[in-house]
Design a protein around this motif. Sequence first.
Motif, PDB file in Angstrom:
ATOM      1  N   HIS A 257       0.811  -1.222   0.000  1.00 38.80           N
ATOM      2  CA  HIS A 257       0.000   0.000   0.000  1.00 38.80           C
ATOM      3  C   HIS A 257       0.843   1.270   0.000  1.00 38.80           C
ATOM      4  CE1 HIS A 257       0.413  -0.736   4.462  1.00 38.80           C
ATOM      5  NE2 HIS A 257       0.497   0.583   4.521  1.00 38.80           N
TER       6      HIS A 257
ATOM      7  N   VAL B 240      -3.228   6.174  14.749  1.00 39.06           N
ATOM      8  CA  VAL B 240      -4.009   6.499  13.548  1.00 39.06           C
ATOM      9  C   VAL B 240      -5.406   5.887  13.543  1.00 39.06           C
ATOM     10  CG1 VAL B 240      -2.037   6.802  11.978  1.00 39.06           C
ATOM     11  CG2 VAL B 240      -3.068   4.529  12.220  1.00 39.06           C
TER      12      VAL B 240
ATOM     13  N   PRO C 289       3.018  10.056  14.831  1.00 39.27           N
ATOM     14  CA  PRO C 289       3.788  10.188  13.585  1.00 39.27           C
ATOM     15  C   PRO C 289       3.042  10.946  12.483  1.00 39.27           C
ATOM     16  CG  PRO C 289       4.120   7.994  14.489  1.00 39.27           C
ATOM     17  CD  PRO C 289       3.086   8.666  15.355  1.00 39.27           C
ATOM     18  N   VAL C 290       1.785  10.610  12.247  1.00 38.42           N
ATOM     19  CA  VAL C 290       1.047  11.283  11.167  1.00 38.42           C
ATOM     20  C   VAL C 290       0.679  12.720  11.568  1.00 38.42           C
ATOM     21  CG1 VAL C 290      -1.018  11.209   9.696  1.00 38.42           C
ATOM     22  CG2 VAL C 290       0.210   9.103  10.204  1.00 38.42           C
TER      23      VAL C 290
ATOM     24  N   LYS D  39       2.475  14.753  13.442  1.00 35.33           N
ATOM     25  CA  LYS D  39       3.690  15.568  13.256  1.00 35.33           C
ATOM     26  C   LYS D  39       3.964  15.810  11.781  1.00 35.33           C
ATOM     27  CE  LYS D  39       6.443  13.994  17.202  1.00 35.33           C
ATOM     28  NZ  LYS D  39       7.704  13.279  17.466  1.00 35.33           N
TER      29      LYS D  39
ATOM     30  N   LYS E 162       4.268  19.411   9.752  1.00 37.78           N
ATOM     31  CA  LYS E 162       5.531  19.762   9.103  1.00 37.78           C
ATOM     32  C   LYS E 162       5.386  19.875   7.585  1.00 37.78           C
ATOM     33  CE  LYS E 162      10.224  18.575  10.535  1.00 37.78           C
ATOM     34  NZ  LYS E 162      11.049  17.548  11.158  1.00 37.78           N
TER      35      LYS E 162
ATOM     36  N   HIS F  76       2.631   9.664   2.755  1.00 41.31           N
ATOM     37  CA  HIS F  76       3.333   9.539   4.034  1.00 41.31           C
ATOM     38  C   HIS F  76       4.320   8.379   4.035  1.00 41.31           C
ATOM     39  CE1 HIS F  76       3.552   8.055   8.299  1.00 41.31           C
ATOM     40  NE2 HIS F  76       3.826   9.338   8.482  1.00 41.31           N
TER      41      HIS F  76
ATOM     42  N   LEU G 285      12.893   1.149  12.651  1.00 43.99           N
ATOM     43  CA  LEU G 285      12.197   1.961  13.656  1.00 43.99           C
ATOM     44  C   LEU G 285      11.471   1.078  14.667  1.00 43.99           C
ATOM     45  CD1 LEU G 285      10.850   4.757  11.291  1.00 43.99           C
ATOM     46  CD2 LEU G 285      12.738   4.922  12.918  1.00 43.99           C
TER      47      LEU G 285
ATOM     48  N   SER H 149      -2.714  -3.119   9.704  1.00 40.03           N
ATOM     49  CA  SER H 149      -4.063  -3.191   9.161  1.00 40.03           C
ATOM     50  C   SER H 149      -4.425  -4.605   8.695  1.00 40.03           C
ATOM     51  CB  SER H 149      -4.139  -2.221   7.986  1.00 40.03           C
ATOM     52  OG  SER H 149      -5.450  -2.143   7.532  1.00 40.03           O
TER      53      SER H 149
ATOM     54  N   PHE I 213       8.717  -0.569  10.363  1.00 40.79           N
ATOM     55  CA  PHE I 213       9.104   0.617   9.588  1.00 40.79           C
ATOM     56  C   PHE I 213      10.623   0.773   9.522  1.00 40.79           C
ATOM     57  CE2 PHE I 213       4.733   1.518  10.658  1.00 40.79           C
ATOM     58  CZ  PHE I 213       4.247   2.184   9.531  1.00 40.79           C
TER      59      PHE I 213
ATOM     60  N   GLY J  14      14.795   9.229   1.803  1.00 45.66           N
ATOM     61  CA  GLY J  14      13.726  10.167   2.176  1.00 45.66           C
ATOM     62  C   GLY J  14      12.330   9.565   2.130  1.00 45.66           C
TER      63      GLY J  14
ATOM     64  N   GLU K  83       7.563   0.932   4.958  1.00 49.37           N
ATOM     65  CA  GLU K  83       6.950  -0.057   5.846  1.00 49.37           C
ATOM     66  C   GLU K  83       7.095  -1.434   5.201  1.00 49.37           C
ATOM     67  OE1 GLU K  83       2.797   0.877   6.577  1.00 49.37           O
ATOM     68  OE2 GLU K  83       2.359  -1.159   7.226  1.00 49.37           O
TER      69      GLU K  83
HETATM   70  C1  V0V Z   1       9.430  12.261   9.106  1.00 50.97           C
HETATM   71  N1  V0V Z   1      10.344  12.409   8.129  1.00 50.97           N
HETATM   72  C2  V0V Z   1       9.891  11.831   7.022  1.00 50.97           C
HETATM   73  C3  V0V Z   1       8.615  11.309   7.366  1.00 50.97           C
HETATM   74  N2  V0V Z   1       8.367  11.591   8.670  1.00 50.97           N
HETATM   75  N3  V0V Z   1      10.414  11.685   5.805  1.00 50.97           N
HETATM   76  C4  V0V Z   1       9.672  11.042   4.886  1.00 50.97           C
HETATM   77  N4  V0V Z   1       8.447  10.522   5.131  1.00 50.97           N
HETATM   78  C5  V0V Z   1       7.887  10.638   6.354  1.00 50.97           C
HETATM   79  N5  V0V Z   1       6.685  10.133   6.589  1.00 50.97           N
HETATM   80  C6  V0V Z   1      11.638  13.099   8.227  1.00 50.97           C
HETATM   81  C7  V0V Z   1      11.493  14.453   8.893  1.00 50.97           C
HETATM   82  O1  V0V Z   1      11.159  15.432   7.929  1.00 50.97           O
HETATM   83  C8  V0V Z   1      12.865  14.656   9.476  1.00 50.97           C
HETATM   84  O2  V0V Z   1      13.724  15.114   8.479  1.00 50.97           O
HETATM   85  C9  V0V Z   1      13.296  13.260   9.859  1.00 50.97           C
HETATM   86  O3  V0V Z   1      12.498  12.353   9.066  1.00 50.97           O
HETATM   87  C10 V0V Z   1      13.037  12.951  11.318  1.00 50.97           C
HETATM   88  O4  V0V Z   1      11.708  13.297  11.580  1.00 50.97           O
HETATM   89  P1  V0V Z   1      11.242  14.042  12.900  1.00 50.97           P
HETATM   90  O5  V0V Z   1      10.121  14.937  12.553  1.00 50.97           O
HETATM   91  O6  V0V Z   1      12.403  14.600  13.594  1.00 50.97           O
HETATM   92  O7  V0V Z   1      10.802  12.826  13.765  1.00 50.97           O
HETATM   93  P2  V0V Z   1       9.422  12.239  14.065  1.00 50.97           P
HETATM   94  O8  V0V Z   1       9.288  12.227  15.540  1.00 50.97           O
HETATM   95  O9  V0V Z   1       8.370  12.873  13.248  1.00 50.97           O
HETATM   96  O10 V0V Z   1       9.599  10.731  13.577  1.00 50.97           O
HETATM   97  C11 V0V Z   1       9.682  10.382  12.235  1.00 50.97           C
HETATM   98  C12 V0V Z   1       9.564   8.861  12.164  1.00 50.97           C
HETATM   99  C13 V0V Z   1       8.216   8.474  12.787  1.00 50.97           C
HETATM  100  C14 V0V Z   1       9.643   8.449  10.701  1.00 50.97           C
HETATM  101  C15 V0V Z   1      10.726   8.230  12.944  1.00 50.97           C
HETATM  102  O11 V0V Z   1       7.170   9.104  12.073  1.00 50.97           O
HETATM  103  C16 V0V Z   1       7.955   6.991  12.863  1.00 50.97           C
HETATM  104  O12 V0V Z   1       8.466   6.273  13.717  1.00 50.97           O
HETATM  105  N6  V0V Z   1       7.122   6.453  11.927  1.00 50.97           N
HETATM  106  C17 V0V Z   1       6.777   5.030  11.894  1.00 50.97           C
HETATM  107  C18 V0V Z   1       5.376   4.768  12.396  1.00 50.97           C
HETATM  108  C19 V0V Z   1       4.315   5.434  11.575  1.00 50.97           C
HETATM  109  O13 V0V Z   1       4.575   6.301  10.738  1.00 50.97           O
HETATM  110  N7  V0V Z   1       3.011   5.058  11.815  1.00 50.97           N
HETATM  111  C20 V0V Z   1       1.874   5.620  11.132  1.00 50.97           C
HETATM  112  C21 V0V Z   1       1.409   4.763  10.007  1.00 50.97           C
HETATM  113  P3  V0V Z   1      14.481  16.528   8.587  1.00 50.97           P
HETATM  114  O14 V0V Z   1      13.390  17.537   8.712  1.00 50.97           O
HETATM  115  O15 V0V Z   1      15.317  16.380   9.833  1.00 50.97           O
HETATM  116  O16 V0V Z   1      15.295  16.610   7.330  1.00 50.97           O
HETATM  117  S1  V0V Z   1       0.577   3.328  10.651  1.00 50.97           S
HETATM  118  C22 V0V Z   1       0.369   2.201   9.387  1.00 50.97           C
HETATM  119  O17 V0V Z   1       0.909   2.478   8.241  1.00 50.97           O
HETATM  120  C23 V0V Z   1      -0.371   1.032   9.662  1.00 50.97           C
HETATM  121  C24 V0V Z   1      -1.046   0.793  10.953  1.00 50.97           C
HETATM  122  C25 V0V Z   1      -0.500  -0.026   8.625  1.00 50.97           C
HETATM  123  O18 V0V Z   1      -0.019   0.111   7.517  1.00 50.97           O
HETATM  124  O19 V0V Z   1      -1.144  -1.071   8.921  1.00 50.97           O
END
Ligand code: V0V
Length: 140
Positions: free
Chosen positions: A7, A41, A69-70, A72, A76, A82, A106, A114, A121, A129, A133
Motif C-alpha cells: 500500500h 491512527v 507520527p502522522v 507531526k 511539518k 506519508h 524503527l 491493518s 518501519f 527520504g 513499511e
Molecule cells: C518524518 N520524516 C519523514 C517522514 N516523517 N520523511 C519522509 N516521510 C515521512 N513520513 C523526516 C522528517 O522530515 C525529518 O527530516 C526526519 O524524518 C526525522 O523526523 P522528525 O520529525 O524529527 O521525527 P518524528 O518524531 O516525526 O519521527 C519520524 C519517524 C516516525 C519516521 C521516525 O514518524 C515513525 O516512527 N514512523 C513510523 C510509524 C508510523 O509512521 N506510523 C503511522 C502509520 P528533517 O526535517 O530532519 O530533514 S501506521 C500504518 O501504516 C499502519 C497501521 C498499517 O499500515 O497497517
Amino acid sequence: MFMRIDHIGIACRDLEEKIELFSRTFELTVVAREVNEEQGVKEAMLHIADGDGGGSYIQLLEPLSDDSPVGKFLAKRGEGVHHVAFGVPDVAEAMTTIGEKGVRLLDERPRHGSMGSRIAFLHPKDVGGMLTELVEAPKP
Ligand code: V0V
Ligand code: CO
C-alpha cells in the motif's frame, strides 16, 4: 527478497473527506477501517488490485493526536504521501536482511498492522527520504 507494493499511505486531516475523494476519483472500495492506538491512527484501506502474494491498497491515515507520527507529519509537511509499504513473505526475516545492510529499523519487533498484518518501519533518512513499511499479510 520477494517484494511487492502492498500500500501507499496518505496523511489526511479528515479521513471521511478523503475516503469520499479517493473512492469517487479512482472508483475504489473501502475494504477495512481500523483505529490503531499503537500507531496513533484512524485508517481506511481502499482496494486497488489483487496480485501474487496479496492485494494492493491506498491507506488513508488520520492522526489520533498532534504528537503521533502522522500528526507531526501533517504539521511539518501537510497532507500527502506519508509512506510506501512493501509486502514481504516474512517481516522478521526482511527486518534482519535489511537491517544487516545498515538501514535503521524503527521497530525492534513486528507490530500489529491493518487487516491482521504484521508490520515494521524503516527510517526514511536511510531510504532516500521515503518512510518505508514492511508488511506481512496474514496467512490465508
Ligand atoms: C518524518 N520524516 C519523514 C517522514 N516523517 N520523511 C519522509 N516521510 C515521512 N513520513 C523526516 C522528517 O522530515 C525529518 O527530516 C526526519 O524524518 C526525522 O523526523 P522528525 O520529525 O524529527 O521525527 P518524528 O518524531 O516525526 O519521527 C519520524 C519517524 C516516525 C519516521 C521516525 O514518524 C515513525 O516512527 N514512523 C513510523 C510509524 C508510523 O509512521 N506510523 C503511522 C502509520 P528533517 O526535517 O530532519 O530533514 S501506521 C500504518 O501504516 C499502519 C497501521 C498499517 O499500515 O497497517
Ligand atoms: Co501503512
